[in-house]
Motif scaffolding. Structure first.
Motif, PDB file in Angstrom:
ATOM      1  N   THR A  87       0.881  -1.285  -0.118  1.00  0.00           N
ATOM      2  CA  THR A  87      -0.126   0.010   0.051  1.00  0.00           C
ATOM      3  C   THR A  87       0.962   1.184  -0.050  1.00  0.00           C
ATOM      4  OG1 THR A  87      -1.968  -1.325   1.307  1.00  0.00           O
ATOM      5  CG2 THR A  87      -1.910   1.136   1.148  1.00  0.00           C
ATOM      6  N   LEU A  88       1.872   1.207   0.856  1.00  0.00           N
ATOM      7  CA  LEU A  88       2.814   2.270   0.901  1.00  0.00           C
ATOM      8  C   LEU A  88       3.472   2.730  -0.105  1.00  0.00           C
ATOM      9  CD1 LEU A  88       4.010   2.071   4.602  1.00  0.00           C
ATOM     10  CD2 LEU A  88       2.261   3.391   4.051  1.00  0.00           C
ATOM     11  N   ASP A  89       4.024   1.630  -0.676  1.00  0.00           N
ATOM     12  CA  ASP A  89       4.901   1.853  -2.017  1.00  0.00           C
ATOM     13  C   ASP A  89       4.155   2.177  -3.392  1.00  0.00           C
ATOM     14  OD1 ASP A  89       6.987   0.671  -0.803  1.00  0.00           O
ATOM     15  OD2 ASP A  89       7.064  -1.250  -1.437  1.00  0.00           O
ATOM     16  N   MET A  90       2.658   1.766  -3.423  1.00  0.00           N
ATOM     17  CA  MET A  90       1.776   2.274  -4.336  1.00  0.00           C
ATOM     18  C   MET A  90       1.638   3.469  -4.380  1.00  0.00           C
ATOM     19  SD  MET A  90      -0.642  -1.057  -5.104  1.00  0.00           S
ATOM     20  CE  MET A  90      -1.521  -0.061  -6.370  1.00  0.00           C
ATOM     21  N   ILE A  91       1.173   3.952  -3.222  1.00  0.00           N
ATOM     22  CA  ILE A  91       0.969   5.294  -2.843  1.00  0.00           C
ATOM     23  C   ILE A  91       1.834   6.589  -3.146  1.00  0.00           C
ATOM     24  CG2 ILE A  91       0.290   7.327  -1.040  1.00  0.00           C
ATOM     25  CD1 ILE A  91      -1.562   5.100   0.156  1.00  0.00           C
ATOM     26  N   GLU A  92       3.351   6.058  -2.815  1.00  0.00           N
ATOM     27  CA  GLU A  92       4.197   6.638  -3.049  1.00  0.00           C
ATOM     28  C   GLU A  92       4.700   6.903  -4.361  1.00  0.00           C
ATOM     29  OE1 GLU A  92       9.014   7.317  -1.094  1.00  0.00           O
ATOM     30  OE2 GLU A  92       7.970   5.203  -1.013  1.00  0.00           O
ATOM     31  N   ALA A  93       4.555   5.637  -5.075  1.00  0.00           N
ATOM     32  CA  ALA A  93       4.529   5.747  -6.696  1.00  0.00           C
ATOM     33  C   ALA A  93       3.754   6.835  -7.380  1.00  0.00           C
ATOM     34  CB  ALA A  93       4.790   4.135  -7.230  1.00  0.00           C
ATOM     35  N   ALA A  94       2.639   6.904  -6.930  1.00  0.00           N
ATOM     36  CA  ALA A  94       1.486   7.544  -7.672  1.00  0.00           C
ATOM     37  C   ALA A  94       1.493   9.093  -7.133  1.00  0.00           C
ATOM     38  CB  ALA A  94       0.083   7.079  -7.251  1.00  0.00           C
TER      39      ALA A  94
END
Length: 316
Positions: A161-168
């Motif tokens: 979740t954290l990785d996806m939010i940071e990427a976006a």
């Protein structure tokens, strides 16, 4: 002796509300938990109010239903329209409202939302570019926390979740709110282990508190279920005008208590907002009146989650 006993009982009953603040083992996790002593918020205010807008992915055929009697229809245009309106028009309207009123806002973001709804996300983020982002899981219907699979699986889910939010978004979220309000006792330690420093999963207090998780403590920002708009709207059949009265009365009473007992600790409430409710024209009108009323309360500080953490001296 009887008079002395009666006097002691009366003194206990009339003790300041601040005496009710307690620390000890957390009733969910069993971990040590301490109230965070905040004498007052910036400007000498005694009541902090944080509004959190939920930016969520439900998916076709999933999510809240405005007309449960129509869910057997294929397609169910009424309920799909209800959900899609909240995305297309509700979220931007809510963002505009808080921008126009100059009131801080925090965003609880499903990790899949920026990719699933790129234009809406771009529009909303442009309206509230400084709003802190709290991670809110992958989506709010089909990809919830894997509670049955143990803490390692939860940590992997939170990390994804954290990785996806940071990427976006370019933001590494430091706050958490479990999707569909469905954590368990292991979620608190799992979020802290993945770098989360504060959570809205604590729903049982008027005070900030600190949970003794590792490798760092986790701050619980109170998020009482009784003030969340969607539960009141869909389950208790309250209109936005009912919520207007609820929120003004709730915060107003906290402010009255603070004025009556200046020595009590500063209190806080996080109020969850959803575009199905405050994103309609009638909902936005009611929300505008709420913000106007709260601005007029001299004990109230309107803040976002990160401002609260800074004011309380909590690292994040």
């Amino acid at each position: 002796m009887r008079l002395r006993t009666l006097a002691l009982l009366l003194a206990a009953l009339l003790a300041p509300a601040s005496a009710c603040a307690q620390s000890g083992p957390d009733w969910i996790t069993g971990l040590p938990r301490q109230d965070i002593a905040v004498a007052s918020w910036p400007g000498g205010k005694k009541v902090a109010v944080v509004f959190v807008l939920y930016v969520e992915v439900w998916g076709q055929g999933q999510g809240p239903n405005f007309r449960p009697d129509m869910t057997s229809r294929k397609p169910d245009l009424v309920d799909e329209g209800f959900r899609q309106y909240a995305i297309n028009f509700g979220l931007p309207r809510a963002g505009r409202l808080f921008q126009e009123m100059g009131v801080p806002l925090s965003l609880a973001l499903n990790a899949q939302f920026p990719t699933a709804q790129p234009q809406t996300w771009k529009t909303l983020r442009a309206l509230v570019p400084q709003a802190p982002i709290l991670a809110h899981g992958l989506n709010n219907s089909t990809d919830l926390l894997p509670l049955a699979e143990g803490p390692a699986a939860q940590r992997a889910y939170i990390r994804k979740t954290l990785d996806m939010i940071e990427a976006a978004t370019g933001v590494r979220a430091m706050g958490w709110s479990s999707p569909s309000v469905y954590p368990d006792a292991e979620t608190f330690a799992a979020t802290a282990a993945e770098g989360i420093r504060y959570t809205l999963d604590g729903m049982d207090s008027d005070l900030l508190s600190r949970l003794d998780t590792r490798p760092a403590p986790l701050v619980l920002i109170p998020y009482p279920p009784s003030v969340v708009d969607m539960g009141q709207y869909l389950s208790r059949f309250k209109e936005a005008s009912d919520l207007e009265r609820l929120w003004i009365d709730y915060v107003g009473e906290m402010a009255r208590e603070a004025k009556a007992d200046p020595g009590r600790p500063a209190t806080i409430v996080a109020i969850g907002l959803h575009p199905f409710v405050i994103g309609t024209p009638a909902g936005a009108a009611a929300m505008r009146r709420v913000l106007e009323a709260l601005k007029g309360m001299d004990q109230v500080w309107l803040a976002d989650t990160e401002a609260v953490m800074r004011a309380a001296g909590q690292p994040f």
